[in-house]
Design a protein around this motif. Structure first.
Motif, PDB file in Angstrom:
ATOM      1  N   TYR A 124      56.163 -13.833   0.073  1.00 17.51           N
ATOM      2  CA  TYR A 124      56.648 -13.345  -1.220  1.00 17.51           C
ATOM      3  C   TYR A 124      57.048 -14.489  -2.140  1.00 17.51           C
ATOM      4  O   TYR A 124      56.679 -14.516  -3.326  1.00 17.51           O
ATOM      5  CB  TYR A 124      57.828 -12.407  -0.984  1.00 17.51           C
ATOM      6  N   PHE A 125      57.798 -15.453  -1.632  1.00 17.23           N
ATOM      7  CA  PHE A 125      58.254 -16.553  -2.478  1.00 17.23           C
ATOM      8  C   PHE A 125      57.072 -17.373  -2.988  1.00 17.23           C
ATOM      9  O   PHE A 125      57.015 -17.749  -4.161  1.00 17.23           O
ATOM     10  CB  PHE A 125      59.232 -17.441  -1.709  1.00 17.23           C
ATOM     11  N   SER A 126      56.109 -17.658  -2.113  1.00 17.71           N
ATOM     12  CA  SER A 126      54.936 -18.430  -2.537  1.00 17.71           C
ATOM     13  C   SER A 126      54.101 -17.672  -3.554  1.00 17.71           C
ATOM     14  O   SER A 126      53.553 -18.259  -4.488  1.00 17.71           O
ATOM     15  CB  SER A 126      54.064 -18.771  -1.327  1.00 17.71           C
ATOM     16  N   ASP A 127      54.002 -16.352  -3.379  1.00 17.98           N
ATOM     17  CA  ASP A 127      53.145 -15.545  -4.238  1.00 17.98           C
ATOM     18  C   ASP A 127      53.725 -15.371  -5.638  1.00 17.98           C
ATOM     19  O   ASP A 127      52.981 -15.125  -6.591  1.00 17.98           O
ATOM     20  CB  ASP A 127      52.937 -14.174  -3.587  1.00 17.98           C
ATOM     21  N   THR A 128      55.051 -15.503  -5.773  1.00 13.54           N
ATOM     22  CA  THR A 128      55.692 -15.196  -7.058  1.00 13.54           C
ATOM     23  C   THR A 128      56.262 -16.431  -7.753  1.00 13.54           C
ATOM     24  O   THR A 128      56.906 -16.293  -8.794  1.00 13.54           O
ATOM     25  CB  THR A 128      56.822 -14.179  -6.852  1.00 13.54           C
ATOM     26  N   GLN A 129      56.030 -17.626  -7.211  1.00  9.02           N
ATOM     27  CA  GLN A 129      56.563 -18.846  -7.800  1.00  9.02           C
ATOM     28  C   GLN A 129      55.487 -19.932  -7.848  1.00  9.02           C
ATOM     29  O   GLN A 129      54.485 -19.857  -7.143  1.00  9.02           O
ATOM     30  CB  GLN A 129      57.768 -19.355  -6.990  1.00  9.02           C
ATOM     31  N   ASN A 130      55.743 -20.943  -8.674  1.00 12.03           N
ATOM     32  CA  ASN A 130      54.873 -22.126  -8.743  1.00 12.03           C
ATOM     33  C   ASN A 130      53.393 -21.768  -8.863  1.00 12.03           C
ATOM     34  O   ASN A 130      52.583 -22.107  -7.995  1.00 12.03           O
ATOM     35  CB  ASN A 130      55.074 -23.006  -7.496  1.00 12.03           C
ATOM     36  N   PRO A 131      52.984 -21.077  -9.919  1.00 12.46           N
ATOM     37  CA  PRO A 131      51.607 -20.578 -10.002  1.00 12.46           C
ATOM     38  C   PRO A 131      50.544 -21.667 -10.070  1.00 12.46           C
ATOM     39  O   PRO A 131      49.357 -21.368  -9.910  1.00 12.46           O
ATOM     40  CB  PRO A 131      51.615 -19.733 -11.279  1.00 12.46           C
ATOM     41  N   THR A 132      50.940 -22.922 -10.296  1.00 14.12           N
ATOM     42  CA  THR A 132      49.953 -24.007 -10.328  1.00 14.12           C
ATOM     43  C   THR A 132      50.146 -24.998  -9.185  1.00 14.12           C
ATOM     44  O   THR A 132      49.462 -26.020  -9.135  1.00 14.12           O
ATOM     45  CB  THR A 132      50.044 -24.771 -11.670  1.00 14.12           C
ATOM     46  N   ASP A 133      51.076 -24.711  -8.272  1.00 14.93           N
ATOM     47  CA  ASP A 133      51.393 -25.642  -7.186  1.00 14.93           C
ATOM     48  C   ASP A 133      50.608 -25.250  -5.938  1.00 14.93           C
ATOM     49  O   ASP A 133      50.931 -24.276  -5.268  1.00 14.93           O
ATOM     50  CB  ASP A 133      52.901 -25.609  -6.902  1.00 14.93           C
ATOM     51  N   ASN A 134      49.597 -26.021  -5.604  1.00 15.61           N
ATOM     52  CA  ASN A 134      48.772 -25.734  -4.428  1.00 15.61           C
ATOM     53  C   ASN A 134      49.341 -26.317  -3.144  1.00 15.61           C
ATOM     54  O   ASN A 134      48.788 -26.077  -2.062  1.00 15.61           O
ATOM     55  CB  ASN A 134      47.350 -26.262  -4.642  1.00 15.61           C
ATOM     56  N   ALA A 135      50.424 -27.084  -3.245  1.00 15.38           N
ATOM     57  CA  ALA A 135      51.067 -27.638  -2.051  1.00 15.38           C
ATOM     58  C   ALA A 135      52.095 -26.679  -1.464  1.00 15.38           C
ATOM     59  O   ALA A 135      52.612 -26.912  -0.374  1.00 15.38           O
ATOM     60  CB  ALA A 135      51.738 -28.976  -2.376  1.00 15.38           C
TER      61      ALA A 135
END
Length: 707
Positions: free
Chosen positions: A678-689
């Protein structure tokens, strides 16, 4: 189907097929338990708030699926966020706000420089139960804007019939049998009651392997904030008590916990555009691996017959160090030390707490049904954040001192069918910062004049419960909670000369107002509850992503409302079914005009969630199946890329109680669902790391023995 999955399924089937007759697997009945987090001894029917107790049996079951108390809470508490499956709990909320974590009443949080590591400070093997008090409150002081999560440690033996304790061995692996996914845990606890005095002591060690997603891809590490995969932890625990008389007792508790990454993997960027999650390759991380190191000690005294009432006192000390991964970020650069772009450094958050709690409760004979609680809390929290490789202080030493008297009143009426309560708490706090100089990245390093800003805040609560008919209780309450803004982020970022802490630093606390209405039904074979809540803050503290890819705390008006519903039915002597649903709405003022004009994002509020479970027990065998569905969510005012797709996870745990030991087999993510957390899916939309998938199917085998 993969061979290990067949093995897991066959083992679970065997546990059920070989069973003979039912065994009672009912959860903890909180109507019969004193909730220590509430600081008063009162029946559940007198408590005008949602309270959930996760008992020892439920904890043991969840620990066969996961290896942290935080994940157990997340699995069983309806309105708790899905976990990040990392060492950092940033964005993990209860009813959309941060909870206060306690261990036997000792605060674990670091509000002056909030690094969100407070969920990993004790090994779950030493936890007897978890008390969750929902909603903003000031019962335990600073930090409980979302509620209180109190880890109550195992008691000492209370019978003089020899040694007692428990031992456990556990192994965990990815269902595909990847060698580096293998992990194991060993733990033991022993104690004895010698009559007037008693003690218990134990130790635990765990090593965790790499995590894999459902597609068989190794999940990338969080090399900055810290990870629980590829890590080792060890813990020591002890408790001893002396009965001075039948009504007076003194008890000492000590806990030491360390979790440190091995640093054996480096990040391989994923691709949000193609849906490939962040992965990891074997390689040594630079610098020291991220780590949590925690030591706590407390001494408690209780006199149950002091002047017709009950007096209790607790004094505690808590020392915490949280080490973060390193890098060559622009924030760390200083041309006076090394050429810009080459300086590698990493930070460590340090917090030392000293505190005490005094409570006295009694009734008044002239007023039947009336009881009062008076108390005084004191806290001194000294926090700083250092750059440990170059010996610099990123956040200067900051000391928070508070002295807080409070009074709580309760009146029972109509043969205890109605309970009214009201209370007030006065917070008197001072923040002390000496003169300091910021690091070079903040304006070339500027001198800041220290100061001692302070605040006073009066916090109220009022509520009532009514037993409508036997087994059906309705309640309503209003309560205020508070916490400090993350002043460390402000102090380290001052980049203008001539600043003075007394006039520059805003220490006005984050005060949240919580309104709650609910009803609970407790019948012979079924239980149900429904609660509506509303939480407002004129100057909230939100996590907001900055241009550097990290989060700042901004003071914005917020409002959160929602409801929770639960149901548990004992269908037959051998079968229990249940479930829960939680729905949250959150809005904030994005431009400071006083209008709630945008949604709270995924760093500040959890998705709506439906959970269901089935528990079956026959003789020496039992089986639990549980499912969690996180519903899709979009956020008005946020990038479309931050929308959440939702996912469903199913887990299973089977246990067979042999004469020699209990053997349990747990399968996490039984259906091998591939999903982005959930946190990865809803934050940092351009951060691939930081595009992390969740764990795929994982098998845990546990052997445990009580004696």
């Amino acid at each position: 189907m993969k061979s290990r999955v067949w093995l897991a399924g066959a083992a679970l089937s065997a546990l059920v097929a070989g069973a003979a007759r039912a065994d009672d697997a009912a959860p903890t009945d909180i109507s019969e338990v004193v909730i220590t987090a509430l600081r008063v001894e009162q029946p559940r029917a007198a408590t005008p708030a949602t309270v959930q107790v996760i008992g020892e049996q439920e904890l043991t079951t969840q620990q066969t699926l996961s290896h942290s108390a935080v994940e157990a809470v997340a699995a069983l508490v309806p309105s708790f966020s899905p976990t990040r499956q990392k060492l950092s709990g940033a964005g993990e909320t209860l009813r959309g706000r941060s909870p206060l974590y306690l261990v036997d009443g000792i605060p674990q949080s670091t509000p002056l420089r909030d690094d969100s590591r407070d969920g990993f400070t004790i090994d779950p093997f030493f936890i007897d139960r978890v008390e969750v008090v929902f909603g903003s409150n000031a019962i335990q002081g600073i930090g409980a804007t979302g509620g209180v999560i109190n880890y109550v440690t195992v008691p000492t033996p209370q019978e003089s019939d020899g040694w007692a304790g428990k031992v456990m061995g556990q192994t965990t692996f990815d269902d595909e049998g990847e060698g580096d996914s293998f992990g194991y845990k060993v733990a033991g606890l022993v104690g004895r009651d010698f009559g007037r005095w008693d003690f218990t002591a134990g130790a635990a060690y765990e090593t965790r392997g790499a995590f894999y997603d459902a597609d068989g891809l190794r999940i990338g590490p969080d090399s900055t904030q810290g990870d629980i995969q590829d890590s080792d932890s060890w813990s020591l625990f002890g408790k001893a008590g002396v009965d001075l008389t039948d009504s007076r007792r003194i008890e000492v508790m000590a806990n030491h916990f360390e979790l440190q990454g091995d640093g054996d993997y480096i990040v391989v960027n994923g691709s949000r555009a193609t849906g490939r999650p962040t992965s990891g390759w074997r390689g040594k991380q630079l610098g020291e691996a991220p780590r949590n190191k925690v030591s706590s000690i407390a001494i408690a005294y209780r006199d149950g017959e002091l002047l017709g009432g009950a007096f209790s006192a607790q004094a505690f000390a808590h020392d915490y160090k949280g080490t973060f991964g390193g890098g060559r970020e622009g924030t760390f650069q200083d041309p006076r030390i090394a050429p810009v772009g080459t300086l590698f450094d990493q930070s460590e958050n340090n917090s030392e707490k000293l505190g005490f709690k005094l409570d006295y409760e009694r009734g008044i004979d002239a007023v039947p049904g009336f009881r009062f609680l008076i108390g005084l809390d004191g806290l001194k929290d000294k926090t700083y954040q250092a750059l440990i490789l170059t010996g610099r202080k990123w956040v200067p030493e900051t000391t928070y001192e508070s002295l807080s008297p409070f009074v709580q009143l309760r009146q029972a009426l109509f043969d205890d069918r109605v309970h009214l309560s009201a209370g007030v708490r006065q917070e008197n706090a001072t923040l002390k910062v000496d003169d300091y100089t910021t690091i070079f990245a903040a304006g070339g390093g500027v001198a800041v004049a220290g100061g001692s800003p302070s605040f006073e805040e009066t916090l109220y609560n009022v509520g009532g419960t009514v037993t409508l008919i036997d087994g059906v209780t309705a309640y309503a309450s209003y309560a205020q909670g508070f916490t400090m803004p993350d002043v460390g982020r402000v102090l380290r970022a001052i980049n203008t000369p001539g600043r003075n802490i007394d006039s520059y630093l805003d220490v006005e606390p984050v005060v949240s107002d919580n309104l709650e209405l609910g009803v609970e039904v407790n019948r012979e074979r079924w239980r149900a509850s429904l609660a509506y809540f509303e939480s407002k803050s004129d100057r909230g503290a939100l996590l907001v992503l900055n241009s550097g890819g990290t989060f700042d705390v901004q003071r914005q008006k917020t409002k959160i409302d929602g409801f929770e519903a639960t149901l548990r039915v004992r269908v037959a002597d051998w079968l229990t079914l249940g479930g829960a649903y939680s729905k949250l709405n959150g809005r904030t003022d994005g431009n400071g005009d006083g209008v709630l004009d945008r949604d709270l994002n995924g760093a500040n509020i959890s998705p709506d969630r439906f959970t269901a479970f089935a528990e079956a027990a026959w003789g020496p065998a039992s089986l639990r199946l549980q499912a969690q569905t996180y519903e899709s969510r979009s956020f008005e005012g946020e990038p479309a890329a931050n929308s959440f797709e939702g996912y469903t996870l199913v887990d299973a745990v089977g246990t067979w109680r042999f004469a020699a030991a209990d053997v349990s087999l747990g399968v996490q993510n039984l259906l091998d669902e591939q999903y982005i957390t959930y946190f990865s899916d809803t934050q940092n939309p351009t951060d691939n790391a930081r595009y992390w998938a969740g764990r795929g199917r994982t098998v845990t085998l546990t052997v445990a023995k009580r004696f």
